[in-house]
Design a protein around this motif. Structure first.
Motif, PDB file in Angstrom:
ATOM      1  N   SER A 123       7.902 -13.867  -4.347  1.00 21.87           N
ATOM      2  CA  SER A 123       7.649 -12.494  -4.791  1.00 21.87           C
ATOM      3  C   SER A 123       6.369 -12.402  -5.610  1.00 21.87           C
ATOM      4  O   SER A 123       5.645 -11.407  -5.533  1.00 21.87           O
ATOM      5  CB  SER A 123       8.820 -11.996  -5.628  1.00 21.87           C
ATOM      6  OG  SER A 123       9.977 -11.928  -4.843  1.00 21.87           O
ATOM      7  N   GLY A 155      10.777  -1.016   4.810  1.00 25.13           N
ATOM      8  CA  GLY A 155      11.189  -2.410   4.841  1.00 25.13           C
ATOM      9  C   GLY A 155      12.574  -2.619   4.271  1.00 25.13           C
ATOM     10  O   GLY A 155      13.384  -3.361   4.830  1.00 25.13           O
ATOM     11  N   LEU A 156      12.888  -1.963   3.157  1.00 25.97           N
ATOM     12  CA  LEU A 156      14.209  -2.071   2.566  1.00 25.97           C
ATOM     13  C   LEU A 156      15.275  -1.456   3.461  1.00 25.97           C
ATOM     14  O   LEU A 156      16.397  -1.958   3.554  1.00 25.97           O
ATOM     15  CB  LEU A 156      14.239  -1.419   1.183  1.00 25.97           C
ATOM     16  CG  LEU A 156      13.482  -2.155   0.081  1.00 25.97           C
ATOM     17  CD1 LEU A 156      13.483  -1.316  -1.193  1.00 25.97           C
ATOM     18  CD2 LEU A 156      14.088  -3.512  -0.179  1.00 25.97           C
ATOM     19  N   GLY A 183       3.278  -9.985  -4.722  1.00 32.94           N
ATOM     20  CA  GLY A 183       2.773  -9.049  -5.729  1.00 32.94           C
ATOM     21  C   GLY A 183       1.295  -9.251  -6.006  1.00 32.94           C
ATOM     22  O   GLY A 183       0.540  -8.292  -6.161  1.00 32.94           O
ATOM     23  N   ALA A 217      -0.617  -7.834  -3.017  1.00 33.41           N
ATOM     24  CA  ALA A 217      -0.619  -6.371  -3.051  1.00 33.41           C
ATOM     25  C   ALA A 217      -1.566  -5.856  -4.124  1.00 33.41           C
ATOM     26  O   ALA A 217      -2.301  -4.888  -3.910  1.00 33.41           O
ATOM     27  CB  ALA A 217       0.792  -5.850  -3.284  1.00 33.41           C
ATOM     28  N   GLY A 239       1.933   2.385   0.450  1.00 31.19           N
ATOM     29  CA  GLY A 239       2.636   1.164   0.088  1.00 31.19           C
ATOM     30  C   GLY A 239       4.082   1.436  -0.267  1.00 31.19           C
ATOM     31  O   GLY A 239       4.987   0.679   0.106  1.00 31.19           O
ATOM     32  N   GLY A 240       4.323   2.524  -0.982  1.00 32.23           N
ATOM     33  CA  GLY A 240       5.698   2.908  -1.312  1.00 32.23           C
ATOM     34  C   GLY A 240       6.518   3.241  -0.078  1.00 32.23           C
ATOM     35  O   GLY A 240       7.685   2.872   0.030  1.00 32.23           O
ATOM     36  N   GLY A 290       5.959   2.023   2.882  1.00 30.29           N
ATOM     37  CA  GLY A 290       6.182   0.744   3.551  1.00 30.29           C
ATOM     38  C   GLY A 290       7.314  -0.044   2.927  1.00 30.29           C
ATOM     39  O   GLY A 290       8.128  -0.645   3.632  1.00 30.29           O
ATOM     40  N   VAL A 291       7.392  -0.036   1.607  1.00 31.07           N
ATOM     41  CA  VAL A 291       8.491  -0.728   0.920  1.00 31.07           C
ATOM     42  C   VAL A 291       9.823  -0.069   1.262  1.00 31.07           C
ATOM     43  O   VAL A 291      10.811  -0.756   1.536  1.00 31.07           O
ATOM     44  CB  VAL A 291       8.255  -0.737  -0.603  1.00 31.07           C
ATOM     45  CG1 VAL A 291       9.507  -1.163  -1.344  1.00 31.07           C
ATOM     46  CG2 VAL A 291       7.104  -1.641  -0.953  1.00 31.07           C
ATOM     47  N   ALA A 292       9.867   1.248   1.278  1.00 23.25           N
ATOM     48  CA  ALA A 292      11.106   1.957   1.599  1.00 23.25           C
ATOM     49  C   ALA A 292      11.551   1.660   3.030  1.00 23.25           C
ATOM     50  O   ALA A 292      12.740   1.417   3.278  1.00 23.25           O
ATOM     51  CB  ALA A 292      10.923   3.455   1.400  1.00 23.25           C
TER      52      ALA A 292
END
Length: 59
Positions: free
Chosen positions: A3, A40-41, A7, A10, A33-34, A36-38
């Motif tokens: 992680s 991915g989760l 980080g 990023a 990016g947000g 993309g994270v959502a």
């Protein structure tokens, strides 16, 4: 990949976007990016988006 490494990567990408594109491009990179994270989760199953996607039922 740890992680901390993700980080760091990023953060370096966001710094590059801010240096090249300015503040507006930096904000766009943060928003994308947000998203993309959502996504991915949600694909991993750690974020439940069924309530946001289905809407309210009448009846």
């Amino acid at each position: 990949m740890s992680s901390a490494a993700i980080g760091l990567f990023a953060g370096l990408l966001l710094a590059l976007v801010a240096a090249v594109g300015g503040f507006a491009m930096f904000l766009l990179a943060l928003v994308l990016g947000g998203v993309g994270v959502a996504v991915g989760l949600a694909v991993d199953g750690r974020l439940d988006v069924t309530g946001a996607l289905t809407g309210r039922r009448r009846g």
